[in-house]
Design an enzyme around this catalytic site. Structure first.
Site, PDB file in Angstrom:
ATOM      1  N   PHE A   1       0.880  -1.167   0.000  1.00 36.34           N
ATOM      2  CA  PHE A   1       0.000   0.000   0.000  1.00 36.34           C
ATOM      3  C   PHE A   1       0.919   1.219   0.000  1.00 36.34           C
ATOM      4  O   PHE A   1       1.763   1.354   0.880  1.00 36.34           O
ATOM      5  CB  PHE A   1      -0.807  -0.120   1.297  1.00 36.34           C
ATOM      6  CG  PHE A   1      -1.663   1.027   1.678  1.00 36.34           C
ATOM      7  CD1 PHE A   1      -2.925   1.167   1.133  1.00 36.34           C
ATOM      8  CD2 PHE A   1      -1.247   1.948   2.634  1.00 36.34           C
ATOM      9  CE1 PHE A   1      -3.749   2.202   1.526  1.00 36.34           C
ATOM     10  CE2 PHE A   1      -2.066   2.979   3.034  1.00 36.34           C
ATOM     11  CZ  PHE A   1      -3.323   3.108   2.468  1.00 36.34           C
TER      12      PHE A   1
ATOM     13  N   GLY B   1       4.427  12.517   3.867  1.00 33.60           N
ATOM     14  CA  GLY B   1       3.807  11.368   4.516  1.00 33.60           C
ATOM     15  C   GLY B   1       2.434  11.788   5.022  1.00 33.60           C
ATOM     16  O   GLY B   1       1.402  11.337   4.541  1.00 33.60           O
ATOM     17  N   SER B   2       2.434  12.744   5.959  1.00 35.67           N
ATOM     18  CA  SER B   2       1.157  13.216   6.510  1.00 35.67           C
ATOM     19  C   SER B   2       0.333  13.947   5.458  1.00 35.67           C
ATOM     20  O   SER B   2      -0.883  13.773   5.380  1.00 35.67           O
ATOM     21  CB  SER B   2       1.409  14.187   7.674  1.00 35.67           C
ATOM     22  OG  SER B   2       2.268  13.619   8.622  1.00 35.67           O
TER      23      SER B   2
ATOM     24  N   TRP C   1       9.012   4.327   1.864  1.00 34.82           N
ATOM     25  CA  TRP C   1       8.506   3.608   3.027  1.00 34.82           C
ATOM     26  C   TRP C   1       7.396   2.617   2.690  1.00 34.82           C
ATOM     27  O   TRP C   1       6.363   2.603   3.369  1.00 34.82           O
ATOM     28  CB  TRP C   1       7.937   4.579   4.074  1.00 34.82           C
ATOM     29  CG  TRP C   1       8.937   5.385   4.828  1.00 34.82           C
ATOM     30  CD1 TRP C   1       8.981   6.748   4.885  1.00 34.82           C
ATOM     31  CD2 TRP C   1      10.007   4.922   5.652  1.00 34.82           C
ATOM     32  NE1 TRP C   1      10.020   7.150   5.674  1.00 34.82           N
ATOM     33  CE2 TRP C   1      10.664   6.041   6.173  1.00 34.82           C
ATOM     34  CE3 TRP C   1      10.483   3.638   6.000  1.00 34.82           C
ATOM     35  CZ2 TRP C   1      11.765   5.947   7.009  1.00 34.82           C
ATOM     36  CZ3 TRP C   1      11.585   3.542   6.837  1.00 34.82           C
ATOM     37  CH2 TRP C   1      12.207   4.692   7.329  1.00 34.82           C
TER      38      TRP C   1
ATOM     39  N   GLY D   1      15.684  -2.940  34.161  1.00 35.03           N
ATOM     40  CA  GLY D   1      16.976  -2.372  34.542  1.00 35.03           C
ATOM     41  C   GLY D   1      17.980  -2.497  33.405  1.00 35.03           C
ATOM     42  O   GLY D   1      17.628  -2.372  32.234  1.00 35.03           O
ATOM     43  N   GLY D   2      19.243  -2.776  33.751  1.00 30.66           N
ATOM     44  CA  GLY D   2      20.300  -2.851  32.741  1.00 30.66           C
ATOM     45  C   GLY D   2      20.047  -3.943  31.718  1.00 30.66           C
ATOM     46  O   GLY D   2      20.414  -3.808  30.543  1.00 30.66           O
TER      47      GLY D   2
ATOM     48  N   GLU E   1       0.200   4.876   9.398  1.00 25.87           N
ATOM     49  CA  GLU E   1      -1.247   5.168   9.313  1.00 25.87           C
ATOM     50  C   GLU E   1      -1.602   6.493   9.990  1.00 25.87           C
ATOM     51  O   GLU E   1      -2.708   6.675  10.483  1.00 25.87           O
ATOM     52  CB  GLU E   1      -2.087   4.027   9.902  1.00 25.87           C
ATOM     53  CG  GLU E   1      -2.718   3.161   8.839  1.00 25.87           C
ATOM     54  CD  GLU E   1      -1.823   2.019   8.418  1.00 25.87           C
ATOM     55  OE1 GLU E   1      -0.605   2.073   8.683  1.00 25.87           O
ATOM     56  OE2 GLU E   1      -2.337   1.087   7.789  1.00 25.87           O
TER      57      GLU E   1
ATOM     58  N   THR F   1       0.530   9.879  12.158  1.00 22.71           N
ATOM     59  CA  THR F   1       1.189  10.090  13.455  1.00 22.71           C
ATOM     60  C   THR F   1       0.153  10.465  14.529  1.00 22.71           C
ATOM     61  O   THR F   1      -1.008  10.736  14.208  1.00 22.71           O
ATOM     62  CB  THR F   1       2.200  11.250  13.340  1.00 22.71           C
ATOM     63  OG1 THR F   1       1.466  12.443  13.006  1.00 22.71           O
ATOM     64  CG2 THR F   1       3.264  10.995  12.288  1.00 22.71           C
ATOM     65  N   SER F   2       0.614  10.534  15.773  1.00 25.87           N
ATOM     66  CA  SER F   2      -0.299  10.909  16.866  1.00 25.87           C
ATOM     67  C   SER F   2      -0.855  12.317  16.647  1.00 25.87           C
ATOM     68  O   SER F   2      -2.020  12.590  16.959  1.00 25.87           O
ATOM     69  CB  SER F   2       0.429  10.831  18.213  1.00 25.87           C
ATOM     70  OG  SER F   2       0.749   9.484  18.494  1.00 25.87           O
TER      71      SER F   2
HETATM   72  C1  LIG Z   1       8.742   1.491   8.959  1.00 28.09           C
HETATM   73  C2  LIG Z   1       7.739   2.319   8.223  1.00 28.09           C
HETATM   74  C3  LIG Z   1       6.823   1.695   7.392  1.00 28.09           C
HETATM   75  C4  LIG Z   1       5.923   2.469   6.644  1.00 28.09           C
HETATM   76  N1  LIG Z   1       5.071   1.840   5.766  1.00 28.09           N
HETATM   77  C5  LIG Z   1       4.346   2.605   4.909  1.00 28.09           C
HETATM   78  C6  LIG Z   1       3.577   1.971   3.855  1.00 28.09           C
HETATM   79  O1  LIG Z   1       3.502   0.740   3.743  1.00 28.09           O
HETATM   80  N2  LIG Z   1       2.943   2.774   2.972  1.00 28.09           N
HETATM   81  C7  LIG Z   1       2.985   4.146   3.056  1.00 28.09           C
HETATM   82  O2  LIG Z   1       2.382   4.814   2.221  1.00 28.09           O
HETATM   83  N3  LIG Z   1       3.692   4.756   4.050  1.00 28.09           N
HETATM   84  C8  LIG Z   1       4.365   4.019   4.967  1.00 28.09           C
HETATM   85  N4  LIG Z   1       5.095   4.636   5.958  1.00 28.09           N
HETATM   86  C9  LIG Z   1       5.171   6.090   6.000  1.00 28.09           C
HETATM   87  C10 LIG Z   1       4.354   6.696   7.127  1.00 28.09           C
HETATM   88  O3  LIG Z   1       2.980   6.564   6.856  1.00 28.09           O
HETATM   89  C11 LIG Z   1       4.789   8.149   7.267  1.00 28.09           C
HETATM   90  O4  LIG Z   1       6.133   8.152   7.749  1.00 28.09           O
HETATM   91  C12 LIG Z   1       3.894   8.917   8.207  1.00 28.09           C
HETATM   92  O5  LIG Z   1       2.628   9.123   7.627  1.00 28.09           O
HETATM   93  C13 LIG Z   1       4.497  10.286   8.592  1.00 28.09           C
HETATM   94  O6  LIG Z   1       4.894  10.986   7.467  1.00 28.09           O
HETATM   95  P1  LIG Z   1       6.365  11.626   7.379  1.00 28.09           P
HETATM   96  O7  LIG Z   1       7.333  10.604   7.807  1.00 28.09           O
HETATM   97  O8  LIG Z   1       6.520  12.212   6.027  1.00 28.09           O
HETATM   98  O9  LIG Z   1       6.351  12.775   8.439  1.00 28.09           O
HETATM   99  P2  LIG Z   1       5.833  14.306   8.177  1.00 28.09           P
HETATM  100  O10 LIG Z   1       4.502  14.293   7.533  1.00 28.09           O
HETATM  101  O11 LIG Z   1       6.919  15.048   7.485  1.00 28.09           O
HETATM  102  O12 LIG Z   1       5.713  14.798   9.672  1.00 28.09           O
HETATM  103  C14 LIG Z   1       6.836  15.161  10.473  1.00 28.09           C
HETATM  104  C15 LIG Z   1       6.325  15.599  11.862  1.00 28.09           C
HETATM  105  O13 LIG Z   1       5.448  16.723  11.732  1.00 28.09           O
HETATM  106  C16 LIG Z   1       4.188  16.405  12.304  1.00 28.09           C
HETATM  107  N5  LIG Z   1       3.146  17.044  11.501  1.00 28.09           N
HETATM  108  C17 LIG Z   1       2.948  16.961  10.171  1.00 28.09           C
HETATM  109  N6  LIG Z   1       1.901  17.705   9.788  1.00 28.09           N
HETATM  110  C18 LIG Z   1       1.416  18.287  10.920  1.00 28.09           C
HETATM  111  C19 LIG Z   1       0.317  19.156  11.207  1.00 28.09           C
HETATM  112  N7  LIG Z   1      -0.503  19.584  10.243  1.00 28.09           N
HETATM  113  N8  LIG Z   1       0.137  19.558  12.481  1.00 28.09           N
HETATM  114  C20 LIG Z   1       0.949  19.130  13.473  1.00 28.09           C
HETATM  115  N9  LIG Z   1       1.991  18.294  13.278  1.00 28.09           N
HETATM  116  C21 LIG Z   1       2.208  17.872  12.020  1.00 28.09           C
HETATM  117  C22 LIG Z   1       4.080  14.893  12.249  1.00 28.09           C
HETATM  118  O14 LIG Z   1       3.162  14.413  13.223  1.00 28.09           O
HETATM  119  C23 LIG Z   1       5.511  14.498  12.560  1.00 28.09           C
HETATM  120  O15 LIG Z   1       5.719  14.586  13.946  1.00 28.09           O
HETATM  121  C24 LIG Z   1       5.931   3.870   6.779  1.00 28.09           C
HETATM  122  C25 LIG Z   1       6.823   4.496   7.666  1.00 28.09           C
HETATM  123  C26 LIG Z   1       7.722   3.737   8.375  1.00 28.09           C
HETATM  124  C27 LIG Z   1       8.689   4.429   9.290  1.00 28.09           C
END
Ligand SMILES: Cc1cc2nc3c(=O)[nH]c(=O)nc-3n(C[C@H](O)[C@H](O)[C@H](O)COP(=O)(O)OP(=O)(O)OC[C@H]3O[C@@H](n4cnc5c(N)ncnc54)[C@H](O)[C@@H]3O)c2cc1C
Length: 397
Positions: free
Chosen positions: A121, A129-130, A155, A353-354, A377, A379-380
């Site tokens: 996916f 990402g976001s 990713w 612990g250690g 899916e 971030t928080s």
């Molecule tokens: C091991 C792994 C497997 C993954 N597998 C998949 C996969 O199968 N398919 C896929 O499509 N993706 C996958 N991902 C990607 C994942 O979905 C993204 O990393 C995630 O959505 C966050 O996007 P980013 O890393 O670009 O962070 P960014 O979007 O750049 O965000 C960086 C920081 O800014 C914060 N932020 C961003 N926008 C806002 C906002 N509007 N307000 C407040 N805070 C904000 C975020 O919460 C984060 O803390 C995977 C990631 C990892 C690490």
């Protein structure tokens, strides 16, 4: 909420036993070698775990999201990389079942149910990402009716071993709002092949990304360079599916969030089990550490988080199964359960612990694995945005 049907009880008991006997004794070895757990995956195929939610008419088990959630918790209690192998596959099959044409379902679901072909996916790109609407990978229609895809994805879990990648790309660069110009393609390729050729030429999978945890299952970039995708591989068909990909993918992310929540419950549960055991084995100041009230408080907080995370997760799954709105609940479950996973793993780590810092102890792996669930899916922070928006929609004055 915690009541299980006889069928759910039988299947979760079976998966728990599988985790105890096959996953847990082997997870550290695969993790340390960062090796794909092929024999475990083969057994999962035999158990039918790639077709849990696929209807029986296509060779799956035809079970609901609640049962799938219970299964994912058990697999994740064993090792979240194992659930990761099933999870994007589950999202792919959900997309086909909900939006696919009859031909697409007939073509892919029977082979997906057996695990013969697996699905990935792909939304994320190197620069996003976001902010999914910022996707740059684009498809343009060729004179012969097929689409040519160019761009880079990032990713992608199962990116190498998958035979199908549900890929969101831009098809109308001028669309306003941007999400109306995006389409989901079912991009086919050779499983386990980096440089595709022949009908899949132009689809390259670069070497796996090196990660802190979540080992064994590959995360890759994907490079599309003149990759041709027939119009019939647009999810839902060209007439219905063109430029509808964003809404389709967001719908799938809702069940994806319940799925990640279940993974949070599973890893939190395992961290609690390890802490309960270790705290009764280790002695300090003449008594087992479990007899110190400070340790008991940690155990109490962990157990409470596990239980609350499980309830939120099951509630979101049950609402979805009942055909009710569950967007808000899925966001809450994902947020709470992934944070509960991180919390419980860290508390268990402290209790060790250690030794928690030693590769000899399982908690060290969990400590590297748990943070992934805070990211995938959404971030928080993104979950809080979803929850806030949905709350205001539901309580508009
Ligand atoms: C091991 C792994 C497997 C993954 N597998 C998949 C996969 O199968 N398919 C896929 O499509 N993706 C996958 N991902 C990607 C994942 O979905 C993204 O990393 C995630 O959505 C966050 O996007 P980013 O890393 O670009 O962070 P960014 O979007 O750049 O965000 C960086 C920081 O800014 C914060 N932020 C961003 N926008 C806002 C906002 N509007 N307000 C407040 N805070 C904000 C975020 O919460 C984060 O803390 C995977 C990631 C990892 C690490």
């Amino acid at each position: 909420m915690l009541d299980k049907t006889d069928e759910q009880k039988a299947i979760t008991d079976m998966v728990r036993q599988f985790a105890d006997e096959q996953i847990l004794p082997n997870a550290e070895r695969y993790d340390h070698e960062d090796a794909f757990p092929e024999p475990i995956v083969e057994q999962m195929r035999e158990l039918g775990l790639f077709g849990v939610t696929i209807p029986e008419e296509y060779g799956g088990m035809g079970l609901d999201l609640t049962t799938y959630t219970l299964i994912v918790e058990e697999l994740s209690r064993g090792w979240i990389s194992i659930s990761g192998i099933v999870n994007t596959h589950f999202i792919g099959s959900y997309l086909l079942m909900k939006f696919g044409t009859d031909e697409q379902r007939q073509k892919y679901l029977p082979r997906m149910a057996t695990g013969e072909i697996r699905a990935a996916f792909s939304l994320s790109e190197p620069e996003l990402g976001s902010d999914v609407q910022a996707i740059k990978t684009a498809a343009k229609k060729l004179d012969d009716g097929a689409y040519e895809i160019n761009g880079q994805k990032m990713w992608v879990t199962n990116g190498l071993k998958a035979g199908l990648v549900f890929t969101l790309v831009k098809t109308d660069p001028g669309a306003d709002p941007r999400h109306r110009g995006m389409t989901c393609f079912i991009a086919e390729k050779e499983p386990d092949v980096s440089e595709n050729s022949g009908e899949y030429a132009g689809f390259t999978v670069p070497p796996q990304l090196k990660k802190m945890g979540y080992k064994g299952v590959e995360s890759t970039e994907l490079v599309f360079d003149g990759y041709r995708c027939p119009a019939e591989n647009i999810l839902g068909g060209e007439e219905v599916g063109l430029n509808k990909g964003f809404a389709q993918m967001m719908d799938a992310l809702e069940v994806g969030r319940v799925n990640v929540a279940a993974r949070g419950v599973g890893i939190a549960q395992r961290a609690l089990e390890l802490a309960l055991r270790y705290s009764q084995e280790r002695k300090t100041f003449g008594k087992q550490i479990a007899d110190h009230q400070a340790i008991q408080f940690k155990l109490a907080d962990m157990a409470t988080q596990v239980e609350a995370a499980r309830l939120l997760t099951l509630r979101a799954a049950r609402l979805k199964d009942a055909g009710e709105r569950s967007d808000l609940e899925a966001g809450m479950a994902k947020l709470f359960a992934s944070e509960a996973g991180r919390f419980c793993v860290e508390e268990s780590f402290r209790i060790h612990g250690g030794y928690g810092y030693s590769k000899e102890y399982e908690i060290e792996r969990l400590y590297r694995d748990a943070p992934l669930l805070l990211i995938g899916e959404g971030t928080s922070e993104i979950q809080r945005m979803v929850i806030g928006k949905k709350l205001l929609q539901r309580h508009k004055i």
